[in-house]
Design a protein around this motif. Sequence first.
Motif: not given
Lengths: 114, 114
Positions: A34, A36, A38, A41-44, A46, A90, A104, A106, B9, B42, B91, B105-108, B110
């Motif tokens: 895979x 991904x 990012x 300020x967002x998630x990963x 696909x 990633x 995953x 690095x 967030x 990572x 995340x 994934x969510x936005x995480x 911080x």
Amino acid sequence: AQSVTQLDSQVPVFEEAPVELRCNYSSSVSVYLFWYVQYPNQGLQLLLKYLSGSTLVKGINGFEAEFNKSQTSFHLRKPSVHISDTAEYFCAVSEPGGSYIPTFGRGTSLIVHP
Amino acid sequence: DAGVIQSPRHEVTEMGQEVTLRCKPISGHDYLFWYRQTMMRGLELLIYFNNNVPIDDSGMPEDRFSAKMPNASFSTLKIQPSEPRDSAVYFCASREGGAKNIQYFGAGTRLSVL
């Protein structure tokens, strides 16, 4: 045990130039692969995946990757990048069976300059 | 679907305080994952659940960390007491059991521990 190596931590490139982000994996069995992405300020999310079949996989935003079993690689390419492609990328690998938990890399920071 | 939802967030707290991070997975997904992302290490898998049951918590750094999933639509990651080295982006991700390993994934969150 599976592992992933992303050879470059950072790849700077000019807009409209081609880019390749490298990924090598190690596993004793057949794998799923895979990529991904990012954005800041967002998630990963696909980009693309290889499960079986054709070794050339096309993903979103014009990206593609080629699975090379003999070289245990799954490099990501794009023929012409845009400023908006600036993000962290990633590579991930999982082995079929069990719960398919991915490992995953690095990450590689792609920086597109105008 | 709204995707994986994480709250808050951003969290800023002082050393020694309890921190609770929350996650709502995508409806129908029966796997839930908690990751931690730092520059040094990572993306690390902390723990994952299947059908609300913790399956592997070997990535949880120490006893100060705990995670629960009381039902299929909610999970928490708690740090008590928090330390500055816990500062990271956390995340949450979810996945269907039958799918070929596509994690969402969510936005995480911080987290900054002062």
